[in-house]
Every structure is written in C-alpha cells, then in structure tokens.
Design a protein around this motif. Structure first.
Motif, PDB file in Angstrom:
ATOM      1  N   HIS A 253     -84.457 -56.114  27.999  1.00 55.50           N
ATOM      2  CA  HIS A 253     -85.577 -55.614  28.794  1.00 55.50           C
ATOM      3  C   HIS A 253     -85.103 -55.032  30.116  1.00 55.50           C
ATOM      4  O   HIS A 253     -85.501 -53.928  30.507  1.00 55.50           O
ATOM      5  N   TYR A 257     -85.331 -51.216  31.388  1.00 58.34           N
ATOM      6  CA  TYR A 257     -86.048 -50.901  32.629  1.00 58.34           C
ATOM      7  C   TYR A 257     -85.159 -50.112  33.591  1.00 58.34           C
ATOM      8  O   TYR A 257     -85.608 -49.162  34.242  1.00 58.34           O
ATOM      9  N   SER A 353     -86.881 -60.229  37.680  1.00 56.13           N
ATOM     10  CA  SER A 353     -85.805 -60.078  36.712  1.00 56.13           C
ATOM     11  C   SER A 353     -84.690 -61.069  36.992  1.00 56.13           C
ATOM     12  O   SER A 353     -84.084 -61.625  36.080  1.00 56.13           O
ATOM     13  N   LEU A 406     -92.003 -51.998  27.376  1.00 56.94           N
ATOM     14  CA  LEU A 406     -91.242 -52.926  28.215  1.00 56.94           C
ATOM     15  C   LEU A 406     -91.972 -54.260  28.339  1.00 56.94           C
ATOM     16  O   LEU A 406     -91.355 -55.331  28.302  1.00 56.94           O
ATOM     17  N   ILE A 409     -91.533 -56.443  25.196  1.00 57.49           N
ATOM     18  CA  ILE A 409     -90.256 -57.166  25.175  1.00 57.49           C
ATOM     19  C   ILE A 409     -90.292 -58.347  26.138  1.00 57.49           C
ATOM     20  O   ILE A 409     -89.796 -59.441  25.838  1.00 57.49           O
ATOM     21  N   GLU A 410     -90.898 -58.126  27.306  1.00 62.54           N
ATOM     22  CA  GLU A 410     -90.991 -59.197  28.299  1.00 62.54           C
ATOM     23  C   GLU A 410     -91.808 -60.370  27.764  1.00 62.54           C
ATOM     24  O   GLU A 410     -91.417 -61.537  27.918  1.00 62.54           O
TER      25      GLU A 410
END
Length: 424
Positions: A253, A257, A353, A406, A409-410
């Motif tokens: 991810h 990003y 993150s 995105l 996936i997170e």
C-alpha cells in the motif's frame, strides 16, 4: 582467588585469530557510549537511504523526456516500472547478501554496498534512455544489501546496554534519509540540464530498520513451544509469518501510494492532478519530514505505551481511509488553502503509514517486503494511467478510483491484524 578464576575463562573464551573474539574483547574493555561507532553507522545508513526515494520528485518528467510514453496518461505506467526495479533487485539479492555477510563478515558487505550506491545512483542520474534508467535502478537495488548486515553489525559491536541505542541509530538514520532524499530531489531537480518542472513525493518507505531482533546465534521458539535453530522452522512459525504477511500488505500500500502521489501531484490539472513544481512539493515534503520527526520523538512513544503497536496500526489504517478519500477533492482548491490542506494531509498520511510499519519482523521480511514493494510502484503506475483514461466514468471517475483501490488495500491490511489471521 577471583582473579585466578577469571584468567582461565578469558583465555578459554577469546581466541587470538578469531575476529569475533576480538570484537567481544573490545566490548569488554569499552567504557561509556561509543560515539564514534554510532556516528559511523549513522553516516553509512543515511547515505544508503538517500538514493532510494530521491528519484520520485523528478521521475514523472524524466520519463516524459525519454519520449517513451505516447501520451501523458502513459507516463505513470512507465514510471511504475522504474520505481519497481530497485525493489526487484533488492528482493533477489537480500538473502544472498545476508549469506555473504555471515560468511565473509559485515564490513565487506557494508563497504561494497556503500561504493555501489554511489556508482549506480550516479549512473541513474546520467541515464540517457528508459532502459538505462531501469537497469541502473535494478543494479542499485541488487547491491543495496546493507540494511540487514548493518543491523546485525549494530547488534554485535555494542555492549548489551547500548544495543538498543545502536539499533535506534540505524532506524533514525534510515527514516531521515528517506525523508531528506525526496526533498533533495525536489529542490535540486532544477539544477539539472533539463529545464522542466519536477515534483517531489511523500515517499516514506516505512522505517524498515524499526526492529532488529537479537543475535542470530540465539535460538528461536516457534508457536508449538519447541526450540529450534533450523532456518526452515521459521516458516512454521505462524506468529512470525503472519506478521510478515501483514507487513507486506502495508508495504504494498505505501509504495503504491508513494508512486501515485508523485504522479498525481505532477500531472496537469486537466488530467485531475495539481500541476505542482518540484519546489512546491519539495516544501511539502520538507514540512512532512519535520512533522513526522517531531511526532516520532514526542507523541509516538506515549501512544505506543497506551495502545500497543498492533492497536496503533489498526487505528492508523482506519484513519487512512477517509484521509485518502479526500485527496481527489484537493484539486478543487488553489493557493494557500491548497498548500495548507495538502501539507496537513501529507503529514497525517506519513504518520499513519509509519505506525503500520513499526511491527516489522526481521530477516525473511526483507525479501518478502521487497517483493511487495516492487509490485507497488508497477501496479500503482499502471492503475494511475488506466484511471486517467476514465475521467468521465460514472463510477469513481479518474483519480477517485486510484485512491479507492489504495483504501481497499489498507482495509485488507487492517482486517489482517485481527485474529485468527494475526497470531500475537
């Protein structure tokens, strides 16, 4: 009497021609904080981390100037493979460099890695076509086998009371290098022969050096409660393997990003981007890096004690979803309001993150993480190019689709932090 007992033990334990015994003997004689060793490790790790993400500020325009993309929408597709080539190289050679370090010592690997970073990063900057850029980034990743050996080196050359300080030095230098690298790329891009606008990326390759583990000679205990020194037993250790898989999902991810943010910020507004210059995004990244550093030194230790690393990762993942959803709507802003909100969003995203990455397992995770991080830029670039061709679609048009994927996936990563998948 005590002296008589100590002398035979010293003679028995330390062998004259053994490099390891010499290091152990030096540690026994060392007093105080080993500043010189800490500084040397800091410099090596910092110089190694700088080139990893420094390309993202100018990658969009580098690909454009190679004239390999037929349209502006295709630039992201080709840029993704350049971003992925480094991680592919590192994934293929991480285990080999670890074996070399065990067989011939840590220092040779560190010295080779440092020199090759200088050589291949310079050649990448001098690339005259797309394939030269791909090859030099691949070779840069292939010879960038420093992280594992230097963490082992930091464990071995310090006394037990200073090992945590040595590992912290590795982690901090690595994180700062990944912050400063893109910032330098953004600010210095206009100093190249090309006179183009270049943009910088919120690229924080999570603090990979966040955890080191203990000396490789120690025995590990698997989930069945049996001790084993066999390397194959690691694959039967589900708590270890589940944490590695979760780490890889978050790595995928974050690298996607990283690639997408760069392409999105550099794209013209007619394609749904921000039309940012390298100086504009360089400022954003510098502010982001400063904010992240302040957070790590002040708030993170307190939050980690309160919530623990796993709960903190879940909170970060959940908060990332609405944050990423807001990104496409930033294109509706201009001037100070855009700058302010983009800086805030960038700081928040990188802080979130960072929390997802802090539980990383060492060893096997380096190869697995590199593979996932290789997929991230390639897939991110391809998805970005595809999304820009569907700007008039009825469902999630343009960049909204990119940030939606995105978020998917997170969410998957967050769900994998719960039982029964993640064994604690």
């Amino acid at each position: 009497m005590a002296e008589e007992h100590r002398q035979p033990l010293l003679q028995k334990e330390f062998y004259e021609d053994c490099p390891g015994c010499k290091v152990d003997q030096q540690k026994e004689l060392e007093r105080g904080i080993p500043i010189k060793k800490l500084v040397s490790i800091w410099i090596v790790v910092l110089c190694t981390a700088l080139p990893i993400s420094s390309l993202f500020p100018f990658l969009y325009f580098m690909i454009r100037d190679f004239h390999i993309a037929e349209t502006e929408e295709d630039i992201g597709y080709y840029a993704g493979y350049v971003g992925a080539s480094f991680m592919i190289g590192r994934a293929l050679t991480s285990v080999a460099w670890g074996l070399v370090a065990d067989r011939y010592g840590r220092k040779p690997v560190i010295i080779i890695g440092t020199f090759t970073v200088v050589i291949f990063n310079t050649l990448f900057g001098l690339s005259v076509n797309y394939w030269m850029a791909i090859c030099t980034r691949f070779l840069l990743g292939s010879f960038n086998g420093l992280l594992g050996p230097i963490k082992a080196y930091a464990c071995e050359i310090f006394n037990k009371e200073y090992q945590a300080l040595g590992l912290s030095t590795v982690s901090t230098a690595w994180g700062i290098g990944l912050i400063i690298g893109p910032a330098l790329g953004g600010f210095l891009a206009q100093e190249t022969l090309h006179v183009h606008n270049k943009s910088c990326e919120d690229s924080i390759e999570a603090l990979e050096a966040a955890s080191c583990g203990s000396n490789g000679k120690e025995k590990t205990q698997d989930f069945e409660g049996t001790k084993s020194t066999s390397k194959t037993s690691l694959f039967k250790n589900w708590p270890l393997m589940s944490s590695i898989i979760v780490y890889c999902v978050f790595s995928l991810h974050d690298m996607a990003y990283t690639e997408i943010f760069s392409l999105w910020a550099e794209s013209p507004r007619k394609n749904g981007g921000l039309s940012y210059t390298s100086d504009n995004v360089g400022v954003v990244l510098a502010v982001t890096g400063f904010g992240l550093l302040v957070f790590q030194l002040s708030l993170y230790p307190v939050m980690n004690r309160i919530f623990g690393p796993i709960v903190l990762a879940r909170i970060a993942g959940v908060l990332s979803v609405p944050l990423l959803t807001c990104y496409p709507y930033l294109t509706m802003l201009t001037g100070f309001s855009l700058s302010l909100l983009l800086n805030c969003a960038s700081i928040a995203k990188n802080i979130l993150s960072d929390q997802n990455q802090r539980g990383a397992a060492n060893g096997i995770s380096m190869t697995a993480m590199s593979l996932f991080k290789a997929v991230g830029p390639a897939a991110g670039g391809a998805v970005f190019s595809w999304a820009q061709r569907r700007r008039v679609a009825a469902f999630l048009p343009g960049d909204q689709m990119v940030f939606f994927l995105l978020n998917v996936i997170e969410v998957i990563g967050v769900l994998m932090t719960f039982k029964p998948f993640l064994a604690q």
